[in-house]
Enzyme design. Structure first.
Site, PDB file in Angstrom:
ATOM      1  N   HIS A  25    -125.648  68.117   9.745  1.00 29.95           N
ATOM      2  CA  HIS A  25    -127.180  67.310   8.397  1.00 29.95           C
ATOM      3  C   HIS A  25    -127.864  68.322   8.290  1.00 29.95           C
ATOM      4  O   HIS A  25    -128.326  67.489   6.925  1.00 29.95           O
ATOM      5  CB  HIS A  25    -127.517  65.551   9.031  1.00 29.95           C
ATOM      6  N   ASP A  67    -117.669  64.373  14.682  1.00 35.37           N
ATOM      7  CA  ASP A  67    -119.022  63.343  14.598  1.00 35.37           C
ATOM      8  C   ASP A  67    -118.987  62.039  14.420  1.00 35.37           C
ATOM      9  O   ASP A  67    -118.144  61.677  12.802  1.00 35.37           O
ATOM     10  CB  ASP A  67    -119.426  64.260  13.535  1.00 35.37           C
ATOM     11  N   HIS A 103    -120.846  60.162  12.524  1.00 33.87           N
ATOM     12  CA  HIS A 103    -121.142  60.705  10.592  1.00 33.87           C
ATOM     13  C   HIS A 103    -121.046  61.771  10.044  1.00 33.87           C
ATOM     14  O   HIS A 103    -120.451  62.884  10.446  1.00 33.87           O
ATOM     15  CB  HIS A 103    -122.722  61.087  11.020  1.00 33.87           C
ATOM     16  N   ASP A 143    -121.180  61.057  19.474  1.00 31.17           N
ATOM     17  CA  ASP A 143    -121.417  59.400  18.820  1.00 31.17           C
ATOM     18  C   ASP A 143    -120.078  58.862  18.145  1.00 31.17           C
ATOM     19  O   ASP A 143    -120.517  57.563  17.642  1.00 31.17           O
ATOM     20  CB  ASP A 143    -122.474  59.498  17.988  1.00 31.17           C
TER      21      ASP A 143
END
Ligand SMILES: [Zn+2]
Length: 343
Positions: A158, A193, A195, A282
């Site tokens: 991120h 991931d 996200h 995740d």
């Protein structure tokens, strides 16, 4: 397979973040390291401490201004009367076209996208070693190993060129990809991931030499909200070199593998010399973020599918939070690469 990790990476110990406005314990806990180490060892990895690599490989994807901020902001923050224990922003520029602020509070807002990346006394040291684990894994692959794993914590995907966010400070996957570019003409980054890898996308958005692909929960109602949609394809010379594959919430193994097939078609067409896997765990059905429903056997299948590309591969740890199966999910993924074998 070698797994790179330094104990300094455990020192960063963020206390809180805001989730839907509510202060909660920060889930990016040092204990993640213990679980991931167990998982890598169970897969047969040899745990190796990276060397220090200085700032050059990090500065290859981040601005000097931003790195200066990350290194010194905690000390400057402490001088502000009544300031919080950790550096957490409370104001952001609407567009980043205004003046670069001189104050610590202004710079925190300029360089931090959200409240999920608090900076404490130990953060900078942990961040550097996390990035150096990625550099060392890239060098190992450049030297001829088929695969290497970087146990990067704090995670990185991120983080943009000059913005932290979502538990991330330095973009370890981008650092690895840029380092591979020393002898690989084309590098692909495959982000699995939960996200969207918004920072990684942002760093390479205008470049045709690094293909960025991300599979993730649809950001229409999920972090990082502003990025990760299918129509973001790159810009300028990089147009067509970013592929987003958003998945409906709670998608499971079959849907994930189907999207992975689309990612592979793009990767084969690009014909990269090396691959970086931004490995978030995740997407697991039992992860506290609860966004997708990949199972532990699903991570084995995802690993086997990626290993089937037969590309020189650097695996960089991204997310994956404390839950009973965190170690097993890493073991399942890494075992697909013959992690116990030499190289
Ligand atoms: Zn994540």
């Amino acid at each position: 397979m070698k797994a790179f990790y330094a104990d300094e990476q455990k020192r960063h110990d963020p206390k809180m973040f805001l989730s839907s406005g509510a202060p909660l314990p920060n889930p990016e806990q040092p204990e993640r390291v213990e679980r991931l180490l167990l998982g890598a060892k169970a897969a047969g990895c040899e745990i190796v401490r990276p060397r220090a690599h200085g700032l050059a490989p990090i500065a290859a994807v981040h601005t000097p201004e931003y790195l200066e901020f990350l290194e010194h902001i905690f000390r400057r923050w402490q001088r502000i009367a009544g300031a919080s224990e950790e550096v957490i922003p409370n104001i952001h520029p609407l567009a980043r076209t205004g003046r670069y602020p001189a104050s610590a509070v202004g710079q925190a807002g300029y360089h931090m996208a959200d409240t999920a990346c608090p900076i404490s006394a130990e953060t900078w040291e942990s961040v550097c070693w996390s990035a150096w684990s990625a550099v060392e894994a890239a060098e190992t692959v450049l030297a001829g190993a088929p695969t290497a794993y970087a146990l990067c914590r704090p995670p990185g995907h991120h983080a943009f060129t000059d913005v932290a966010g979502g538990f991330c400070f330095v973009n370890n996957s981008a650092v690895a990809a840029q380092h591979l570019r020393r002898s690989a003409a084309r590098v692909a980054i495959l982000d699995v991931d939960l996200h969207h890898g918004n920072g990684t996308q942002g760093i390479f958005y205008a470049r045709p030499d690094v293909l960025t692909i991300s599979l993730h929960a649809d950001p229409v109602r999920f972090y990082p909200f502003f990025w990760g949609h299918a129509d973001e394809r790159g810009e300028g010379p990089g147009l067509g070199y970013n592929l987003n594959l958003p998945l409906p919430r709670q998608s499971g193994d079959e849907d994930f593998l189907l999207a992975l097939g689309a990612a592979f078609r793009r990767i084969r067409a690009f014909s990269p010399d090396a691959l970086v896997v931004a490995l978030g765990l995740d997407a697991f059905e039992g992860d506290p973020f609860g966004g997708l429903s990949v199972t532990t056997p699903g991570f084995s299948r995802i690993g086997e599918a990626i290993a089937g590309l037969k590309l020189p591969t650097v695996i960089v740890q991204e997310g994956g939070y404390l839950c009973d199966a965190l170690s097993d999910n890493l073991t399942a993924f890494l075992s697909a690469f013959g992690a116990g074998a030499g190289g």
